[in-house]
Write a protein that holds these residues in place. Structure first.
Motif, short mmCIF file in Angstrom:
data_model
loop_
_atom_site.label_atom_id
_atom_site.label_comp_id
_atom_site.label_asym_id
_atom_site.label_seq_id
_atom_site.Cartn_x
_atom_site.Cartn_y
_atom_site.Cartn_z
N LYS A 153 0.82 -1.21 0.00
CA LYS A 153 0.00 0.00 0.00
C LYS A 153 0.86 1.27 0.00
O LYS A 153 0.46 2.31 0.55
N LYS A 154 2.01 1.19 -0.62
CA LYS A 154 2.86 2.36 -0.77
C LYS A 154 2.28 3.28 -1.84
O LYS A 154 1.80 2.82 -2.88
N LYS A 155 2.36 4.57 -1.63
CA LYS A 155 1.85 5.50 -2.62
C LYS A 155 2.73 5.49 -3.87
O LYS A 155 3.95 5.59 -3.78
N SER A 207 -7.37 6.27 -10.35
CA SER A 207 -6.83 5.97 -9.02
C SER A 207 -7.25 4.57 -8.62
O SER A 207 -8.25 4.04 -9.12
N VAL A 208 -6.49 3.98 -7.72
CA VAL A 208 -6.84 2.69 -7.13
C VAL A 208 -6.68 2.82 -5.62
O VAL A 208 -5.59 3.17 -5.14
N GLU A 209 -7.79 2.61 -4.93
CA GLU A 209 -7.80 2.75 -3.48
C GLU A 209 -7.22 4.12 -3.11
O GLU A 209 -7.53 5.13 -3.75
N ASP A 210 -6.37 4.16 -2.10
CA ASP A 210 -5.84 5.45 -1.66
C ASP A 210 -4.36 5.60 -1.99
O ASP A 210 -3.77 6.63 -1.70
N HIS A 211 -3.77 4.59 -2.64
CA HIS A 211 -2.32 4.61 -2.78
C HIS A 211 -1.79 4.65 -4.21
O HIS A 211 -0.58 4.74 -4.41
#
Length: 313
Positions: A157-159, A243-247
Motif C-alpha cells: 500500500k505504498k503511494k 486511481s486505485v484505493e488510496d495509494h
C-alpha cells in the motif's frame, strides 16, 4: 521516584555551558539516553522522563528532529542533453515539481536496471514512475522487473504516482490493458474533464472541473483495471487519470513538464521520425493557445503523495 532527586539546575548548567551546540531531542528514547548518560545510576520511568523534558525544554535550545519523509523516482527514460544542460537531469525536474523542503528524494534509473533492494522499500513514503519512449506492455527485462517491484509496493500500500509510461505500468500490474492509442499519438497541450461525481469535497482535486496538461504519448490505457476509478478523460483518451484505493494515482499526461521541455521533445521525436509532421504542427499550435495548469497539477500530486487532503472516493 521523587523528581526532586534530580538536580535540574545542574543538568541545565551542564547542557547549556558555553560553546555547546543545541541539544537534538527526537523521541522518548533519545531523552532517556541523554539523561541516563548524565545520571547512569538512576532508574527512569516515562512519567519522570516527561517531567524532566518539560523542565529542560524551558531552558535548553532544543531542536525537535522530525522524521524525514523519503521518496524515490523510478526514471524510465535517459536524460536528454537539453534537460541535462537546463535542469541537471529529469530527476531535478521531478523533485522541483513534487518535492518539499526537508524531504529526501532518491533516484533509481530503472531503464538501466537500477532498483531499490526489497528490504529498503519500506523506508519510502512514496514513489514516482516517469514517462518513457519504451512500451509499457513489452517483455523487456527491466520492464518486467519494474512490474515486479510495483506489485510489491502495491501489496504494501505504498503511494505510487504513475506518469505516462508509469500510468500504463500501474494499469498493467493491476490487470488492465495497455496498447497503442486508439485515436493516434497525442502531443501538445490538452484539456482533461474531471468526473466530479467521483471526487469527494475537500479531496485532492477540490472543485476542479477540468485540467490543462502537457501530453506526449502514443500508447494508452485501453481498459482500466477493474479496481480503478477513472477520474479524468479527454477527446483523445478515455482514461486520462485513474486511481486505485488510496495509494495509486496515475496520469497519462505530464504534470511535471513545462513548455520548454515539451518543445524540445517535439523537435527531438520529429527528427527521429517518431511522429508525423501534421502532429508536430498541431502540437506547436496548442502550445501557443493553451497554458498548462502547472501549479494546480503540482499541488494535486503533492497532496496525493503526502496525504495532505481528504481521500478520493
Amino acid at each position: 521516584m521523587d523528581l526532586s532527586c534530580w538536580d535540574i539546575p545542574k543538568l541545565i548548567n551542564l547542557l547549556t555551558r558555553p560553546n555547546r551546540k543545541p541539544v537534538l531531542l527526537d523521541q522518548t528514547e533519545s531523552v532517556y539516553l541523554l539523561l541516563l548518560h548524565i545520571c547512569p545510576n538512576t532508574s527512569l520511568n516515562p512519567l519522570i522522563i516527561n517531567n524532566i523534558f518539560i523542565s529542560l525544554s524551558h531552558a535548553l535550545p532544543i531542536t525537535m528532529v522530525k522524521q524525514v519523509r523519503r521518496y524515490a523516482l523510478f526514471q524510465a527514460t535517459p536524460d536528454s542533453e537539453f534537460v541535462k544542460e537546463m535542469y541537471g537531469g529529469y530527476f531535478n525536474v521531478f523533485v522541483s515539481a513534487f518535492g518539499d523542503e526537508g524531504e529526501q528524494w532518491d533516484l533509481f534509473r530503472v531503464i538501466d536496471g537500477e532498483f531499490p533492494r526489497d528490504d529498503d522499500l519500506e523506508k519510502y513514503d512514496g514513489f514516482v514512475i516517469s514517462g518513457s519512449l519504451h512500451d509499457a506492455f513489452t517483455e523487456e527485462d527491466w520492464i518486467i522487473e519494474l512490474c515486479t517491484v510495483c506489485k510489491k509496493l502495491d501489496v504494501m500500500k505504498k503511494k505510487i504516482l504513475g506518469i505516462c509510461f508509469g500510468h500504463q505500468i500501474i494499469c498493467r500490474i493491476r490487470g488492465g490493458k495497455v496498447g497503442r492509442a486508439r485515436r493516434g499519438p497525442d502531443l501538445g497541450l490538452g484539456n482533461i474533464t474531471i468526473v466530479k461525481d467521483l471526487i469527494k469535497p475537500g479531496g485532492y482535486f477540490d472543485e476542479t472541473e477540468s485540467l490543462s496538461i502537457i501530453k506526449c504519448h502514443r500508447d494508452e490505457v485501453l481498459e482500466a483495471p477493474e479496481s480503478a476509478i477513472v477520474i479524468g478523460f479527454s477527446e483523445k483518451c478515455d482514461v486520462e487519470i485513474f486511481s486505485v484505493e488510496d495509494h495509486l494515482l496515475c496520469f497519462q499526461g505530464h504534470p511535471e513538464y513545462n513548455k520548454e521541455i515539451l518543445l524540445e521533445i517535439i523537435d527531438r521525436v520529429h527528427k527521429i521520425k517518431f511522429i508525423e509532421e501534421e502532429i508536430v504542427e498541431k502540437a506547436k499550435d496548442s502550445i501557443e493557445k493553451i497554458e498548462p495548469d502547472t501549479q494546480r497539477l503540482h499541488m494535486l500530486c503533492k497532496n496525493f503523495l503526502k496525504g495532505r487532503r481528504t481521500h478520493l472516493v
